[in-house]
Design an enzyme around this catalytic site. Structure first.
Site, mmCIF file in Angstrom:
data_model
loop_
_atom_site.group_PDB
_atom_site.id
_atom_site.type_symbol
_atom_site.label_atom_id
_atom_site.label_comp_id
_atom_site.label_asym_id
_atom_site.label_seq_id
_atom_site.Cartn_x
_atom_site.Cartn_y
_atom_site.Cartn_z
ATOM 1 N N HIS A 21 6.290 -5.844 15.114
ATOM 2 C CA HIS A 21 5.839 -4.663 13.959
ATOM 3 C C HIS A 21 5.314 -3.254 14.764
ATOM 4 O O HIS A 21 4.377 -2.486 15.056
ATOM 5 C CB HIS A 21 3.952 -5.145 13.959
ATOM 6 C CG HIS A 21 3.258 -4.526 12.978
ATOM 7 N ND1 HIS A 21 3.155 -3.749 12.071
ATOM 8 C CD2 HIS A 21 2.358 -5.427 12.158
ATOM 9 C CE1 HIS A 21 2.391 -3.157 11.397
ATOM 10 N NE2 HIS A 21 2.010 -4.705 11.299
ATOM 11 N N ARG B 19 8.589 -5.963 4.536
ATOM 12 C CA ARG B 19 8.059 -7.138 5.435
ATOM 13 C C ARG B 19 8.229 -8.337 5.066
ATOM 14 O O ARG B 19 8.724 -8.416 4.391
ATOM 15 C CB ARG B 19 6.647 -6.968 5.578
ATOM 16 C CG ARG B 19 5.557 -7.988 5.990
ATOM 17 C CD ARG B 19 4.063 -7.921 5.979
ATOM 18 N NE ARG B 19 3.879 -6.934 6.601
ATOM 19 C CZ ARG B 19 2.372 -7.060 7.456
ATOM 20 N NH1 ARG B 19 1.547 -7.929 6.773
ATOM 21 N NH2 ARG B 19 2.571 -5.783 8.174
ATOM 22 N N ARG C 88 -3.395 -3.206 4.635
ATOM 23 C CA ARG C 88 -3.276 -2.328 5.306
ATOM 24 C C ARG C 88 -1.942 -1.640 5.436
ATOM 25 O O ARG C 88 -1.489 0.033 4.213
ATOM 26 C CB ARG C 88 -3.008 -2.516 6.932
ATOM 27 C CG ARG C 88 -5.112 -1.952 6.943
ATOM 28 C CD ARG C 88 -5.120 -3.201 8.840
ATOM 29 N NE ARG C 88 -5.228 -4.440 8.314
ATOM 30 C CZ ARG C 88 -6.031 -5.024 7.342
ATOM 31 N NH1 ARG C 88 -7.147 -4.259 7.873
ATOM 32 N NH2 ARG C 88 -5.744 -6.482 7.129
ATOM 33 N N THR C 89 -0.425 -2.443 5.539
ATOM 34 C CA THR C 89 0.571 -1.537 6.133
ATOM 35 C C THR C 89 1.107 -1.239 5.305
ATOM 36 O O THR C 89 2.072 -0.538 4.609
ATOM 37 C CB THR C 89 1.089 -3.093 6.942
ATOM 38 O OG1 THR C 89 0.557 -2.884 7.968
ATOM 39 C CG2 THR C 89 3.091 -2.289 7.354
ATOM 40 N N LYS D 262 15.087 -15.533 -7.502
ATOM 41 C CA LYS D 262 16.448 -16.470 -8.653
ATOM 42 C C LYS D 262 17.495 -16.925 -7.934
ATOM 43 O O LYS D 262 19.165 -17.394 -7.618
ATOM 44 C CB LYS D 262 17.029 -15.407 -9.840
ATOM 45 C CG LYS D 262 17.006 -15.024 -11.180
ATOM 46 C CD LYS D 262 16.896 -13.719 -11.604
ATOM 47 C CE LYS D 262 16.203 -13.437 -12.469
ATOM 48 N NZ LYS D 262 17.283 -12.148 -13.354
HETATM 49 N N1 CP Z 1 -1.639 -4.994 10.193
HETATM 50 C C1 CP Z 1 -1.350 -5.262 9.686
HETATM 51 O O1 CP Z 1 -0.430 -5.894 9.631
HETATM 52 O O2 CP Z 1 -2.347 -5.417 8.471
HETATM 53 P P1 CP Z 1 -1.533 -6.153 7.000
HETATM 54 O O3 CP Z 1 -1.327 -7.675 7.178
HETATM 55 O O4 CP Z 1 -2.977 -5.595 6.639
HETATM 56 O O5 CP Z 1 -0.480 -5.508 6.485
#
Ligand code: CP
Length: 316
Positions: A141, A109, A59-60, A87
């Site tokens: 998040h 992320r 999603r993100t 590396k």
């Molecule tokens: N909700 C969410 O962060 O989904 P993903 O891990 O698929 O990005």
């Protein structure tokens, strides 16, 4: 459809902790503007962005990419598994490289909580790149939180005194942490439920822990959390985890769904463990907002990217 009078200016978007109510409403308004077909006027120069995902995502990552393309940004591919991180290059040096090459924004992320702190506080840093946090460990998040707020606001038009239950794997959840911080600031009444060993003392200041069946008939929003097995330690409780027992005790069953208020909504950040956090047949049920959350994410991420572009004064 109105253009905003005031703009949010953020050099980075790594946490929701420092956002004030005015900034949140500004982001909600701007995301709604984009969702209703509003367009961004061209930026004065090409803006370059890369998405660095050191943890899995569907999603993100896709949603940020869609938001970037809708804003007309130049999206550069980055794959952690084929990068020089393999590396031994550090995240800071990876970003320094990107900054030197001409990348303006990095969406990141990372499994490490607060990974961004030492990057932003590096003495004598020549780094010139805006960071957007797409999730750090069990910390924050921001984009999930703000798309959740957008979904709640679309439904109710406000947050004041809404009864919101956050249920499940609280301890490991960056979604729970971000949401409880902003929702409390906006006047919602927060409740928690799920396995009591996952309700740690940090949650006390944000809301009350109650049994799920006591909460179900009185809440406006049921926010279910994914059971994050990948973050669990090898405790006896973890080793003996039973999906069936979890679903019976802490999941949204059809019977619980039927006891909810007719105006109440169900949310889940995804990915869903079907039959664990919620019964599979409820994922697309009338009160589920799971699909809408994912749609809203694109527009909220456009608003967040725009806030950082404005904050860095690179868009004109
Ligand atoms: N909700 C969410 O962060 O989904 P993903 O891990 O698929 O990005």
């Amino acid at each position: 459809m109105t253009q905003l009078m005031s703009q949010i200016l953020l050099p980075h978007f790594v946490t929701v902790e420092d956002l004030n109510s005015k900034q949140v409403y500004n982001l909600l308004e701007r995301a709604a503007y984009f969702k209703n077909g509003g367009r961004k006027e061209n930026f004065k120069r090409q803006i370059n962005v890369a998405n660095l995902f050191f943890e899995n995502s569907t999603r993100t990552k896709l949603s940020f990419t869609m938001a970037e393309k809708k804003l007309g940004l130049n999206v550069f591919p980055f794959a952690a598994e084929t990068s020089s991180v393999q590396k031994g290059e550090s995240l800071y040096d990876t970003l320094l490289t990107m900054s030197a090459i001409g990348i303006d924004l990095a969406v990141i992320r990372h499994p490490q909580n607060n990974y961004y702190q030492h990057i932003l506080e590096q003495p004598g840093s020549k780094l010139n790149i805006g960071l957007l946090n797409a999730g750090d460990g069990s910390g924050q998040h921001p984009s999930q939180c703000l798309l959740d707020l957008m979904t709640i606001h679309e439904e109710f038009g406000h947050f004041n005194k809404l009864k919101i239950a956050i249920v499940g794997d609280l301890k490991n959840s960056r979604v729970a942490r971000s949401n409880m911080q902003l929702l409390k600031k906006l006047g919602a009444d927060i409740y928690f439920s799920g396995p009591s060993e996952w309700f740690t003392s940090e949650f006390n200041e944000y809301g009350q822990y109650l049994p799920l069946d006591e909460l179900i008939p009185k809440i406006d929003v049921l926010m279910l959390l994914r059971v994050q097995h990948e973050r669990h330690e090898e405790t006896e409780a973890e080793k003996n985890f039973s999906e069936i027992k979890y679903h019976q005790q802490f999941g949204l069953t059809v019977a619980r769904y039927q006891k909810m208020k007719s105006s109440a909504i169900v949310m889940h950040p995804g990915p869903i463990n079907r039959g664990v956090e919620m019964a599979s047949e409820l994922v697309e049920a009338p009160r589920s907002r799971f699909v809408r959350q994912m749609t809203n994410g694109v527009y909220m991420r456009m608003a967040m990217l725009e806030a950082v572009i404005n904050g860095r004064h690179i868009g004109g």
